[in-house]
Design a protein around this motif. Structure first.
Motif, mmCIF file in Angstrom:
data_model
loop_
_atom_site.group_PDB
_atom_site.id
_atom_site.type_symbol
_atom_site.label_atom_id
_atom_site.label_comp_id
_atom_site.label_asym_id
_atom_site.label_seq_id
_atom_site.Cartn_x
_atom_site.Cartn_y
_atom_site.Cartn_z
ATOM 1 N N MET A 283 16.723 -12.190 10.006
ATOM 2 C CA MET A 283 16.225 -11.742 8.882
ATOM 3 C C MET A 283 16.794 -10.411 8.251
ATOM 4 S SD MET A 283 12.118 -12.356 10.292
ATOM 5 C CE MET A 283 11.805 -10.999 9.055
ATOM 6 N N LYS A 284 17.796 -10.122 8.705
ATOM 7 C CA LYS A 284 18.488 -9.110 8.046
ATOM 8 C C LYS A 284 19.733 -9.384 7.031
ATOM 9 C CE LYS A 284 20.537 -8.292 12.532
ATOM 10 N NZ LYS A 284 19.547 -9.120 13.251
ATOM 11 N N ASN B 232 19.894 -6.248 21.910
ATOM 12 C CA ASN B 232 19.299 -6.922 20.793
ATOM 13 C C ASN B 232 18.315 -8.256 21.173
ATOM 14 O OD1 ASN B 232 20.904 -9.354 20.583
ATOM 15 N ND2 ASN B 232 22.592 -8.002 19.999
ATOM 16 N N ALA B 233 17.370 -8.425 20.186
ATOM 17 C CA ALA B 233 16.496 -9.667 20.700
ATOM 18 C C ALA B 233 17.532 -11.202 20.738
ATOM 19 C CB ALA B 233 15.415 -9.983 19.600
ATOM 20 N N THR B 234 18.594 -11.249 19.997
ATOM 21 C CA THR B 234 19.226 -12.514 20.096
ATOM 22 C C THR B 234 19.712 -12.584 21.323
ATOM 23 O OG1 THR B 234 19.831 -12.351 17.860
ATOM 24 C CG2 THR B 234 21.182 -13.738 18.931
ATOM 25 N N THR C 275 11.955 -20.328 11.190
ATOM 26 C CA THR C 275 12.232 -19.160 11.641
ATOM 27 C C THR C 275 13.507 -18.716 11.437
ATOM 28 O OG1 THR C 275 12.494 -18.160 13.896
ATOM 29 C CG2 THR C 275 13.150 -20.630 13.610
ATOM 30 N N PHE C 276 13.989 -17.659 11.700
ATOM 31 C CA PHE C 276 15.239 -16.989 11.579
ATOM 32 C C PHE C 276 16.355 -17.683 12.504
ATOM 33 C CE2 PHE C 276 18.266 -13.201 12.484
ATOM 34 C CZ PHE C 276 18.823 -13.457 11.353
ATOM 35 N N ALA D 71 18.651 -17.008 14.561
ATOM 36 C CA ALA D 71 18.966 -16.460 15.945
ATOM 37 C C ALA D 71 17.847 -17.120 17.005
ATOM 38 C CB ALA D 71 18.342 -15.116 16.076
ATOM 39 N N VAL E 234 7.633 -18.642 17.960
ATOM 40 C CA VAL E 234 7.968 -17.421 17.141
ATOM 41 C C VAL E 234 6.821 -16.745 16.614
ATOM 42 C CG1 VAL E 234 9.215 -16.618 15.196
ATOM 43 C CG2 VAL E 234 10.152 -18.273 16.230
ATOM 44 N N ASP F 172 9.252 -15.837 21.102
ATOM 45 C CA ASP F 172 10.155 -14.898 20.293
ATOM 46 C C ASP F 172 9.278 -14.182 19.371
ATOM 47 O OD1 ASP F 172 11.897 -13.854 18.389
ATOM 48 O OD2 ASP F 172 12.773 -15.619 17.773
ATOM 49 N N ALA G 59 10.377 -11.206 17.934
ATOM 50 C CA ALA G 59 11.104 -10.232 17.282
ATOM 51 C C ALA G 59 10.568 -9.209 16.428
ATOM 52 C CB ALA G 59 12.196 -10.917 16.584
ATOM 53 N N SER H 142 12.400 -7.726 19.096
ATOM 54 C CA SER H 142 13.884 -6.714 18.522
ATOM 55 C C SER H 142 13.337 -5.538 18.205
ATOM 56 C CB SER H 142 13.840 -7.556 17.265
ATOM 57 O OG SER H 142 15.064 -6.915 16.469
ATOM 58 N N LYS I 9 12.782 -3.539 11.852
ATOM 59 C CA LYS I 9 11.438 -4.076 12.873
ATOM 60 C C LYS I 9 10.492 -3.000 13.100
ATOM 61 C CE LYS I 9 12.965 -8.452 13.405
ATOM 62 N NZ LYS I 9 14.130 -8.416 12.393
ATOM 63 N N GLY J 193 18.443 -3.218 18.955
ATOM 64 C CA GLY J 193 17.808 -3.332 20.507
ATOM 65 C C GLY J 193 16.879 -4.400 20.799
ATOM 66 N N TYR K 147 13.624 -16.902 6.067
ATOM 67 C CA TYR K 147 13.625 -18.053 6.976
ATOM 68 C C TYR K 147 14.020 -19.377 6.261
ATOM 69 C CZ TYR K 147 10.586 -15.444 10.658
ATOM 70 O OH TYR K 147 10.276 -14.540 11.522
HETATM 71 C C1 LIG Z 1 12.413 -14.595 14.693
HETATM 72 C C2 LIG Z 1 13.469 -13.851 14.896
HETATM 73 N N1 LIG Z 1 14.201 -14.045 16.085
HETATM 74 C C3 LIG Z 1 15.271 -13.256 16.622
HETATM 75 C C4 LIG Z 1 15.791 -12.258 15.576
HETATM 76 C C5 LIG Z 1 17.215 -11.425 16.315
HETATM 77 O O1 LIG Z 1 16.765 -10.094 16.456
HETATM 78 P P1 LIG Z 1 17.884 -9.115 16.791
HETATM 79 O O2 LIG Z 1 18.309 -8.728 15.382
HETATM 80 O O3 LIG Z 1 17.386 -8.009 17.339
HETATM 81 O O4 LIG Z 1 18.919 -9.823 17.567
HETATM 82 C C6 LIG Z 1 15.265 -12.036 14.616
HETATM 83 C C7 LIG Z 1 15.746 -10.913 13.507
HETATM 84 O O5 LIG Z 1 15.440 -10.824 12.534
HETATM 85 C C8 LIG Z 1 14.050 -12.770 14.114
HETATM 86 O O6 LIG Z 1 13.279 -12.502 12.967
#
Ligand SMILES: Cc1ncc(COP(=O)(O)O)c(C=O)c1O
Length: 388
Positions: A1-2, A69-71, A95-96, A98, A142, A168, A170, A188, A193, A200, A330
């Motif tokens: 989402m970035k 990171n969350a990924t 969803t995103f 990742a 999610v 998830d 995040a 995340s 976030k 992180g 998304y």
């Molecule tokens: C639903 C979702 N999952 C996973 C991620 C990934 O998070 P990160 O940037 O910490 O890897 C994001 C990031 O935007 C997200 O929106």
């Protein structure tokens, strides 16, 4: 989402502006870090952050662990579940990326499910319906745009089906709690976030041994447990390097101190903007509804659902002309991404398709000025007049 496009040219209204701690606020933490000569490898600041998280979730410290990171957090949680290779993991089509790439990189197959028309989330009922028409070995719902899930309902789902569930979460730090249930959450701490650490991730899990296994995998797979069969320091599994650095932990700790205030400001801003925008709009707009999981405590973005695809296109165009950044969060749906099409199993997703045709992200950040808000509202009023 970035995206690298979050910093537009000066006269544009940006989509997001991260609220990271100032260099002055960071300095004492950098000095502490430097005095300890500890910059990574589960240093004192990471431990302090993890203790604060454990306290917040009222769990033993061994049930939380940080990651880079969350990924990677999602990937390692999936690895730690020890599912057979090629397992089918149910994820929402909305969803995103990742969420799905983590499943693929863990060696499994994403099965793309629909979402609820109101909460925009994959719910236990949708997962049950999906399990009736497709083989599913695990579920990865999610917390869409930070909206929390009702964990007791997912615990019941795990109990009824025997399938592991990983949320998830995040964007849901501060909104998503376990609410007395068992469960696994991945947050995340990215700069966009609700609890920014720059980069992180945080794993919270009551599943026996899961957080410890993720911690080990985040440290190359090297055994960290003196009581394990493998000697301390020997390789116990095929891991990676996904440790959080002390620099990021320092930012996370400062963000934690500011969290209550910032989340309150974000909730107030969201309510104000929704009211302004609804008043300016010539017809009704639809917003994400809370599910059974409780309130969205720290919104990080604002998405409106337009009356039609044509209305969304008109608003996008008007915003572009008015130098207002927007984003189709998304989107496209995972189902419609060329790279994913051949490695995922799509199910019917009518609600996700309808959402993807009409949803638009509008500017949302602390410090948005009165003039910027007015510009958004006036643009919206003009663009949507003929769709009323
Ligand atoms: C639903 C979702 N999952 C996973 C991620 C990934 O998070 P990160 O940037 O910490 O890897 C994001 C990031 O935007 C997200 O929106």
């Amino acid at each position: 989402m970035k995206s690298p496009r979050t910093c537009p040219p000066q006269d544009w209204v940006p989509l997001l502006v991260p609220d990271m701690p100032s260099p002055q606020a960071l300095l004492p933490w950098l000095e502490r870090m430097h005095a300890a000569r500890h910059y990574s490898n589960f240093g004192p600041l990471v431990k302090e952050l993890e203790s604060a998280f454990a306290e917040g979730f009222q769990l033993p410290i061994g049930q939380v662990t940080t990651v880079t990171n969350a990924t990677l957090g999602l990937e390692l949680v999936l690895q730690a579940l020890d599912l057979p290779p090629g397992s089918r993991v149910l994820v929402p089509a909305f969803t995103f990326v990742a969420t799905a790439t983590a499943v693929l990189r863990a060696g499994h197959v994403p099965v793309l499910a629909d979402v609820d028309a109101h909460s925009w989330m994959l719910t236990p009922d949708i997962a049950r319906a999906a399990c009736a028409v497709a083989r599913v070995d695990a579920v990865l719902p999610v917390a869409t745009f930070g909206m929390p899930h009702h964990m007791p309902a997912w615990q019941q789902f795990e109990h009824d089906t025997g399938l592991p569930v990983v949320i998830d979460a995040a964007a849901a730090y501060g909104s998503q709690w376990l609410a007395g249930a068992e469960g696994t959450l991945v947050f995340s701490l990215h700069t966009t976030k609700s609890l920014p650490a720059g980069e992180g991730g945080l794993i919270v899990s009551t599943r026996p041994g899961l957080a410890a296994r993720v911690r080990e995998l985040s440290n190359f797979g090297i055994n960290l447990d003196p009581a394990a069969d493998v000697p301390l320091g020997a390789l116990a599994g095929v891991g990676t390097n996904a440790k959080m650095s002390e620099y990021h932990a320092a930012i996370g700790l400062i963000s934690l101190q500011n969290w209550e205030h910032n989340s309150q400001c974000r909730r107030a801003l969201r309510a104000d903007l929704m009211q302004d925008i609804a008043q300016a709009s010539p017809g009704p707009l639809v917003w994400q509804q809370q599910g059974h999981g409780g309130e969205l405590m720290a919104p990080t973005l604002l998405c409106a659902r337009l009356p039609s695809e044509a209305a969304r296109a008109a608003l996008e165009k008007a915003c572009h002309r008015g130098r207002i950044m927007t984003r189709r969060w998304y989107q496209p749906l995972l189902t419609n991404m060329g790279v994913l099409r051949h490695c995922c199993t799509p199910l019917d997703t009518p609600n996700a398709q309808a959402l993807a045709a009409t949803l638009l992200g509008l500017p949302f950040f602390l410090g948005i000025t009165h003039e910027q808000r007015q510009r958004v509202c006036t643009t919206l009023a003009h663009a949507l007049a003929k769709f009323a």
